[in-house]
Design an enzyme around this catalytic site. Structure first.
Site, short mmCIF file in Angstrom:
data_model
loop_
_atom_site.label_atom_id
_atom_site.label_comp_id
_atom_site.label_asym_id
_atom_site.label_seq_id
_atom_site.Cartn_x
_atom_site.Cartn_y
_atom_site.Cartn_z
N TYR A 80 -19.99 -43.55 47.89
CA TYR A 80 -19.31 -42.96 46.73
C TYR A 80 -19.45 -43.85 45.52
CZ TYR A 80 -15.21 -46.08 47.16
OH TYR A 80 -14.37 -47.17 47.19
N ARG B 150 -25.98 -48.89 41.28
CA ARG B 150 -25.34 -49.21 42.56
C ARG B 150 -25.36 -48.01 43.51
NH1 ARG B 150 -19.43 -51.46 42.24
NH2 ARG B 150 -19.00 -49.24 41.94
N ARG C 27 -22.83 -32.95 65.73
CA ARG C 27 -22.38 -34.34 65.84
C ARG C 27 -23.27 -35.16 66.79
NH1 ARG C 27 -18.91 -37.75 68.65
NH2 ARG C 27 -17.97 -39.35 67.32
N LYS D 254 -21.24 -49.32 48.84
CA LYS D 254 -19.99 -48.62 48.51
C LYS D 254 -19.82 -47.43 49.45
CE LYS D 254 -17.18 -47.58 44.44
NZ LYS D 254 -16.04 -48.38 44.86
N LEU E 46 -18.09 -56.16 47.24
CA LEU E 46 -18.76 -55.17 46.41
C LEU E 46 -19.08 -55.79 45.05
CD1 LEU E 46 -19.51 -52.10 46.47
CD2 LEU E 46 -17.53 -51.79 45.00
N1 PDD Z 1 -13.13 -49.17 43.81
N2 PDD Z 1 -14.20 -53.87 45.36
C1 PDD Z 1 -13.88 -52.78 46.05
C2 PDD Z 1 -13.65 -52.89 47.52
C3 PDD Z 1 -13.79 -51.53 45.40
O1 PDD Z 1 -13.50 -50.43 46.11
C4 PDD Z 1 -13.99 -51.46 44.01
C5 PDD Z 1 -13.92 -50.17 43.25
C6 PDD Z 1 -14.31 -52.65 43.32
C7 PDD Z 1 -14.59 -52.66 41.83
O2 PDD Z 1 -15.81 -52.03 41.55
P1 PDD Z 1 -16.07 -51.31 40.14
O3 PDD Z 1 -15.73 -52.31 39.10
O4 PDD Z 1 -17.51 -51.01 40.18
O5 PDD Z 1 -15.17 -50.11 40.08
C8 PDD Z 1 -14.42 -53.83 44.03
C9 PDD Z 1 -13.08 -47.85 43.26
C10 PDD Z 1 -12.61 -47.79 41.85
C11 PDD Z 1 -12.30 -46.96 44.19
O6 PDD Z 1 -12.42 -47.18 45.39
O7 PDD Z 1 -11.62 -46.04 43.73
#
Ligand code: PDD
Length: 287
Positions: free
Chosen positions: A33, A52, A100, A149, A207
């Site tokens: 995502y 990303r 599945r 992600k 991340l």
């Molecule tokens: N989350 N680390 C983790 C584990 C995250 O899930 C996120 C972002 C970040 C920050 O990444 P960015 O700056 O690219 O948003 C770091 C999103 C916002 C979410 O899960 O909703």
């Protein structure tokens, strides 16, 4: 207001939007995502999130559902149909729908795509940021590919719930060496005792936050000292300031760690300034 979601090629009413029960995202968390902040109806940090996304898909050998230009159009349409000026747009791509089986479908099936967009009350978010927020710490329990992600977010969901139950907004994962890795949905930062901005390096199992990357540029432009080095929970508690970054939180001052005040227990001047500078830059460069 009626909301709309994009599901595999068409916009449908949010309340009726559905995916197949054998979507591999649903059964196996086999998907990725992205989340973009939206300023003035436009995508913030667009390039960083696209780059990303392609990387997450490539690492998992999921086909790109469409090219960048088409995806930009669909994301824009999701923003427009939901009348979002200030908010967030969410995109999820799973490996697709198949009977599945843990191994990949053979022959491959088309990836499945879902997009939603929602408004955020920026005035309320600013009021929250002006008060600052608390974090709690939890043991790092995630897999070794947090650079992807992935929609497999069970440890993150449990950590966030633990934070909520303890009156905090975010949970920081702490590895076996006692070092903070990152938040459940954000990157973690402090201003250490020497006044240096510190955040964990991206060679670690975290991340690579897009907000983090843009903030590094902002910090460079502001001429502030910064070091990509991890910090312990004790260092965070003894820090002058702390904050988190992410598409949802933007730059959010942290005023307590496990109930212990950070600095004076109020948002610090650097975190507050960096929030303003980040928002200015993200708004000016949104597309
Ligand atoms: N989350 N680390 C983790 C584990 C995250 O899930 C996120 C972002 C970040 C920050 O990444 P960015 O700056 O690219 O948003 C770091 C999103 C916002 C979410 O899960 O909703």
């Amino acid at each position: 207001m009626s909301r709309y979601a994009y599901v595999n090629g068409r916009f449908v009413r949010h309340g009726q939007a559905a995916v197949h029960i054998e979507d591999r995202g649903y059964q196996l968390a086999d998907g990725v995502y992205e989340v973009w902040a939206v300023f003035d109806g436009k995508l913030a940090d667009a390039d960083g999130h696209f780059t990303r996304l392609w990387r997450s898909l490539d690492e998992l050998r999921i086909a790109h559902p469409m090219g960048r230009a088409a995806l930009t159009l669909v994301l824009g349409e999701a923003i427009r149909r939901n009348k979002v000026r200030e908010g967030l747009v969410y995109l999820q791509v799973s490996r697709g729908v198949a009977r599945r089986d843990h191994a990949f479908p053979d022959p491959p099936v088309p990836p499945a795509v879902v997009i939603t967009a929602k408004s955020v009350d920026r005035a309320a978010a600013e009021a929250k940021a002006a008060k600052g927020a608390g974090v709690v710490t939890v043991p790092e329990t995630r897999w070794s590919r947090c650079d992807i992600k992935s929609i497999g977010l069970l440890p993150n969901a449990l950590a966030k719930q633990a934070a909520r139950e303890r009156g905090a907004v975010e949970a920081w994962f702490v590895d076996e060496l006692g070092l903070v890795t990152e938040g459940a949905s954000s990157n973690a930062w402090i201003v250490d005792a020497d006044g240096v901005l510190r955040t964990r390096d991206t060679q670690a199992n975290i991340l690579r936050g897009v907000t983090r990357t843009t903030l590094m540029q902002v910090i460079g432009e502001a001429g502030l000292p910064v070091s990509e080095r991890p910090f312990t929970v004790a260092e965070a508690k003894a820090a002058k300031e702390a904050f988190i970054t992410g598409a949802g939180s933007l730059v959010l001052p942290i005023v307590s760690v496990d109930g212990a005040p950070v600095g004076d227990g109020v948002p610090g001047p650097r975190a507050t300034r960096l929030r303003r500078l980040y928002i200015e830059k993200a708004r000016a460069t949104a597309i």
